[in-house]
Design a protein around this motif. Structure first.
Motif, PDB file in Angstrom:
ATOM      1  N   ASP A 123       0.792  -1.228   0.000  1.00  0.00           N
ATOM      2  CA  ASP A 123       0.000   0.000   0.000  1.00  0.00           C
ATOM      3  C   ASP A 123       0.824   1.277   0.000  1.00  0.00           C
ATOM      4  N   ARG A 124       1.967   1.303   0.629  1.00  0.00           N
ATOM      5  CA  ARG A 124       2.743   2.538   0.726  1.00  0.00           C
ATOM      6  C   ARG A 124       3.959   2.526  -0.194  1.00  0.00           C
ATOM      7  N   TYR A 125       3.985   1.587  -1.102  1.00  0.00           N
ATOM      8  CA  TYR A 125       5.164   1.407  -1.937  1.00  0.00           C
ATOM      9  C   TYR A 125       4.934   1.824  -3.381  1.00  0.00           C
ATOM     10  N   SER A 144       9.302   0.549 -15.876  1.00  0.00           N
ATOM     11  CA  SER A 144       7.938   0.890 -15.504  1.00  0.00           C
ATOM     12  C   SER A 144       7.799   0.904 -13.988  1.00  0.00           C
ATOM     13  N   CYS A 145       6.882   1.741 -13.535  1.00  0.00           N
ATOM     14  CA  CYS A 145       6.671   1.881 -12.092  1.00  0.00           C
ATOM     15  C   CYS A 145       5.205   2.207 -11.839  1.00  0.00           C
ATOM     16  N   ALA A 153      10.905  -4.593  -7.880  1.00  0.00           N
ATOM     17  CA  ALA A 153      11.455  -4.072  -6.637  1.00  0.00           C
ATOM     18  C   ALA A 153      10.487  -3.064  -6.043  1.00  0.00           C
ATOM     19  N   THR A 154      10.609  -2.847  -4.728  1.00  0.00           N
ATOM     20  CA  THR A 154       9.702  -1.927  -4.044  1.00  0.00           C
ATOM     21  C   THR A 154      10.467  -0.791  -3.377  1.00  0.00           C
ATOM     22  N   LEU A 200      16.342   3.912  -3.817  1.00  0.00           N
ATOM     23  CA  LEU A 200      15.144   3.846  -2.993  1.00  0.00           C
ATOM     24  C   LEU A 200      14.602   2.433  -2.859  1.00  0.00           C
ATOM     25  N   TYR A 201      14.983   1.572  -3.787  1.00  0.00           N
ATOM     26  CA  TYR A 201      14.371   0.243  -3.860  1.00  0.00           C
ATOM     27  C   TYR A 201      15.033  -0.701  -2.873  1.00  0.00           C
ATOM     28  N   GLU A 202      14.245  -1.114  -1.897  1.00  0.00           N
ATOM     29  CA  GLU A 202      14.777  -1.894  -0.774  1.00  0.00           C
ATOM     30  C   GLU A 202      14.674  -3.396  -1.013  1.00  0.00           C
TER      31      GLU A 202
END
Length: 127
Positions: free
Chosen positions: A29-31, A48-49, A94-95, A113-115
């Protein structure tokens, strides 16, 4: 916490594939969820994102009009149509925990940013 990417394969030019990225152990939800493509000898490319907060999307020029990213609960899809040989590569999802602070386009541009990363799925487009 895990991302599982799947759906790759070998297709002829003009064909289609649908990649899936399933999250487990957390909610999206927050990603922002990004799809990246890696070709040997080249840097990993963001293609793409989708931002979960409002569903807004971003596409690289190389895939715009051919690829569609979507989300259904904790799975993100990348529908790939009209595939070209240059789409060949390993695809990773990735998120990035951005909430509403960055647009999908902005999130795509900052790989640091992608953890969490999926394991990658091979896409081969060849006749």
């Amino acid at each position: 916490v895990q991302l599982q990417a799947s759906g790759g394969g070998s297709v002829q030019p003009g064909g289609s594939l649908r990649l899936s990225c399933a999250a487990s152990g957390f909610t999206l939800d927050r990603y922002a969820i990004g799809w990246f493509r890696q070709v040997p000898g080249k840097e990993r490319e963001g293609i793409s994102c989708i931002r979960s907060s409002d569903g807004t999307t971003y596409y690289a020029d190389s895939v715009k009009g051919r690829f569609t990213i979507s989300r259904d609960n904790e799975t993100v899809y990348l529908e790939m149509n009209s595939l070209k040989p240059e789409d060949t590569g390993v695809y990773y999802c990735a998120t990035a925990l951005v909430g509403s602070s960055l647009s999908a386009a902005q999130a795509m541009g900052v790989m640091s940013l992608y953890e969490y990363w999926g394991q990658g799925t091979q896409v081969t487009v060849s006749s």
